[in-house]
Design an enzyme around this catalytic site. Structure first.
Site, short mmCIF file in Angstrom:
data_model
loop_
_atom_site.label_atom_id
_atom_site.label_comp_id
_atom_site.label_asym_id
_atom_site.label_seq_id
_atom_site.Cartn_x
_atom_site.Cartn_y
_atom_site.Cartn_z
N GLU A 49 -32.47 1.42 5.42
CA GLU A 49 -32.75 0.24 6.24
C GLU A 49 -34.26 0.12 6.32
O GLU A 49 -34.94 1.00 6.85
CB GLU A 49 -32.13 0.37 7.63
CG GLU A 49 -32.17 -0.96 8.38
CD GLU A 49 -31.66 -0.88 9.81
OE1 GLU A 49 -31.44 0.24 10.31
OE2 GLU A 49 -31.51 -1.95 10.43
N ASP A 60 -37.02 -3.69 19.91
CA ASP A 60 -37.53 -2.38 19.57
C ASP A 60 -38.37 -1.74 20.66
O ASP A 60 -39.12 -2.41 21.36
CB ASP A 60 -38.35 -2.45 18.28
CG ASP A 60 -37.44 -2.62 17.08
OD1 ASP A 60 -36.61 -1.73 16.87
OD2 ASP A 60 -37.54 -3.66 16.40
N TYR A 174 -22.93 -2.98 12.65
CA TYR A 174 -23.95 -2.15 13.29
C TYR A 174 -23.55 -1.99 14.74
O TYR A 174 -23.63 -2.93 15.52
CB TYR A 174 -25.31 -2.84 13.17
CG TYR A 174 -26.52 -1.97 13.45
CD1 TYR A 174 -26.61 -1.19 14.61
CD2 TYR A 174 -27.60 -1.94 12.56
CE1 TYR A 174 -27.73 -0.41 14.86
CE2 TYR A 174 -28.72 -1.16 12.80
CZ TYR A 174 -28.77 -0.40 13.96
OH TYR A 174 -29.88 0.36 14.22
#
Ligand SMILES: Cc1ncc(COP(=O)(O)O)c(C=O)c1O
Lengths: 268, 406
Positions: A49, A60, A174
């Site tokens: 990834e 993030d 995911y």
């Protein structure tokens, strides 16, 4: 056949989980990224990834945010990242998935992004700020090109939205293991295995788990139930430390990838 | 007329939507439902009206700026005095509404981002009054240049969360607030400060700020027995402007002017004029006009006015620009500074640097109105917060006679 699908099929037959390291393209520089990509398979990775540096990565934590900031400060542009993938393909046969903000994808234009990504050798993308609803018109063009758009599910995703994700899921789903942003966690949720089992029961698409997985022990734990384990911040942090100490960031990444790979392949 | 917008997915034409991590979707759905219920609940509206009146001091006056109008030599200029609200800006209209909603949803903590500190202060104030704990994210650069508001917030019991990333201004504070909320939404309410962000924020903040335009419309009809020709407001994220404009959208004769921060020039990084000089993009959860490079990386922005120092703008304003209903222009730092001083001297009102941009727009030769025309400026806030910064630039400290005598 799309490289992602082929890899997961192969692993499923071997009854093994995929190990998916994440790192940022161009942090600390493109050469380091290139060396990791070419050596990743030997080190035990099944999929890569690759983070496209972005100025405002809301999903993030500080580790990846700082990594993006370093890459951008180093002058990395989207074209450089795509060129990195193209060069890495000489030596790297692993599936490569972009982690890229929709801010970037929208600006480039989705079909343009798809064509350029495919041409460079990418097999799919996770777009963390693109929920399924907003992706509705993108699945078609992606499918036509055999490009995998990865959908996300979290512990708080309602059952109706899980159904929607499952319907559109390609490549892998995911599963975000924790509430909040990316970053290392000392412990993963106690009901994680149960949650993964539930999601797996609802789909035939492989389920890979990320966010918060930081150690080989945690990776092994997740690999007992999940089809794939994604580790990002813990790798990025080791690379940053190495670079700061004047050591080789690629070596630091690869030796940790090796440990994680072993843990995922042989979780007991 | 677009009273029906946004649509169910949060779109104003091609702008808006919900571009957030899956992690935030449950939080947004929860908020959307809670707001929909509150909106239809008369008791919620009544309670909000009560606090707006008794606590914030509404309605705010619509003041005829006679000497200013005279000096411009054109038509009448009215000023909607949002600067007279408690805490000194329009931001309190929104934070009282959202904080009441937070209480209704059973949240114990509120968080906010702030640039000028006005939204942070208005959130801190509402949180103090309603007894909620409050954390405000603020960039280092804004903490430096908006010290009075930082001190006020601390006095009110709010924790200031300094943000060291990026340019250390509003955009970066917004990123941090969103990150906090991703992990905390179960007990925390995010009070967003402008008509930006993912659905339902642009709609909800617009609704709460529309009190500005509803009052102004009623007041101008009482005073002049007719509608105004021009509405002029500064645009950061766009909340004071859409608040003034929205109730007039159906009045075709009323022209709407969005005044953005022209900063030091039209080069990328020199200004914050997203509507004027930006392009459609995605930032902070919605599709709108954004200042970014060809790769979609957010551009650095600049404005002397910290409340305008933001690389995006709300989706509804983006939509109104795209349909031609809205006119946009940009005013430089220097023009805003001149207007700041001029308005203080001639009207005895010290405007915030943000709305000094709106004043400056009307002061331009080419924008002078005709004698029989009526304009309304949204005076979005008072300039107290800017005194130190402006005082330094204008050398107000050194010109004091006491100091000269040493
Ligand atoms: C006094 C004042 N006016 C205007 C603004 C700009 O925000 P908006 O465009 O949302 O009204 C701010 C923001 O902090 C402000 O403090």
């Amino acid at each position: 056949m799309n490289r992602i699908d082929a890899r997961f099929q192969q692993l499923r037959e071997a009854r093994q989980a995929a190990f998916i390291p994440f790192f940022t393209a161009g942090d600390p520089d493109l050469d380091v990224s290139l060396r990791i990509m070419r050596a990743a398979e030997d080190a035990g990775a099944d999929l890569i990834e690759l983070g496209f540096p972005f100025s405002d990565p809301v999903a993030d934590g500080p580790t990846i945010q700082a990594s993006y900031a370093r890459a951008l400060a180093g002058g990395q542009r989207v074209a450089d990242v795509l060129d990195l993938v193209r060069r890495a393909r000489d030596g790297c046969a692993l599936p490569i998935v972009a982690m890229v903000s929709y801010s970037i994808v929208f600006k480039l234009g989705f079909e343009n992004f798809l064509d350029r990504a495919l041409d460079a050798g990418l097999d799919g993308a996770t777009i963390p700020d693109l929920p399924v609803e907003e992706a509705a018109e993108l699945f078609g063009p992606a499918d036509e090109r055999d490009f995998r758009l990865v959908c996300f599910v979290t512990p708080a995703t309602t059952s109706s939205r899980v159904a929607m994700a499952v319907k559109h899921a390609r490549g892998f789903i995911y599963y975000i293991s924790v509430r909040g942003i990316t970053g290392e966690r000392s412990a993963l949720p106690s009901d994680l295995a149960e949650q993964i089992q539930q999601l797996k029961a609802a789909t035939s698409v492989p389920v890979a788990v990320g966010f918060g997985v930081s150690t080989p022990e945690q990776a092994a734990g997740v690999a007992m139930t999940a089809d794939g384990v994604i580790v990002g911040s813990a790798i990025v942090k080791r690379m940053a430390q190495a670079a700061q100490e004047g050591k080789d960031a690629a070596d630091a990444a690869l030796s940790f990838i090796r440990q994680l790979g072993v843990a995922v392949k042989d979780p007991r | 007329m677009n009273a029906e917008l946004p649509d169910g997915a949060g779109y104003f034409g091609g702008f808006g939507g919900r571009f957030v991590p899956e992690t935030l979707m449950p939080a947004l759905h929860q908020l959307e439902h809670a707001y929909e219920e509150a909106r239809q609940d008369e008791s919620f509206q009544k309670e909000l009206d009560y606090y707006l009146r008794e606590y914030a001091g509404r309605p705010s006056p619509l003041y005829l700026a006679e000497r200013f109008s005279e000096r411009l030599g054109g038509g009448k200029v009215y000023v909607k005095r949002e600067d007279l609200n408690h805490t000194g800006a329009h931001k309190i209209n929104n934070t009282l509404g959202q904080t009441l909603l937070a209480l209704r949803m059973g949240k114990k903590r509120v968080i906010a981002e702030t640039g000028a500190g006005q939204h942070g202060l208005a959130t801190a104030t509402a949180a103090a009054m309603f007894g909620l704990s409050c954390d405000v994210y603020m960039g280092d650069e804004d903490i430096r240049r908006q010290k009075p508001n930082v001190l006020k917030m601390r006095l009110l019991g709010t924790r200031i969360m300094p943000v060291h990333t990026g340019a250390k201004t509003l955009k970066d504070a917004t990123n941090e607030a969103l990150r906090d909320w991703m992990a905390s939404f179960e007990d925390t309410y995010y009070v967003l400060g402008s008509v930006v962000g993912p659905h339902p924020y642009p709609m909800m903040v617009r609704d709460f700020q529309s009190i500005i335009g509803r009052e102004a419309r009623r007041q101008i009809l009482e005073k002049e027995n007719r509608l105004p020709d021009y509405l002029v407001a500064c645009v950061g994220g766009g909340s004071n402007s859409i608040g003034l404009f929205h109730p007039f959208l159906g009045d075709e004769s009323v022209r709407m002017l969005a005044v953005e921060a022209g900063g030091r020039g039209s080069g990328l990084g020199e200004h914050a004029a997203s509507l004027c000089w930006g392009a459609p993009g995605v930032l902070h959860g919605s599709k709108s006009y954004i200042l970014q490079d060809e790769d979609g990386q957010t551009s650095p922005v600049h404005s002397l006015a910290p409340g305008l120092d933001y690389p995006g703008v709300g989706p509804e304003l983006s939509f109104l620009k795209s349909t031609g209903r809205l006119q946009c222009d940009a005013v430089t730092d220097q023009e805003a500074l001149d207007a700041f001083r001029f308005f203080a001297e001639i009207e005895g009102i010290i405007p915030a640097l943000e709305c000094a941009h709106a004043i400056a727009y009307l002061m331009r030769e080419e924008n002078r109105t005709a004698e029989d025309e009526i304009s309304i400026i949204c005076m979005s806030g008072r300039g107290d917060k800017d005194l130190f910064e402006v005082g330094e630039i204008l050398g107000l400290d050194s010109s004091e006679p006491q100091e000269d005598e040493g």
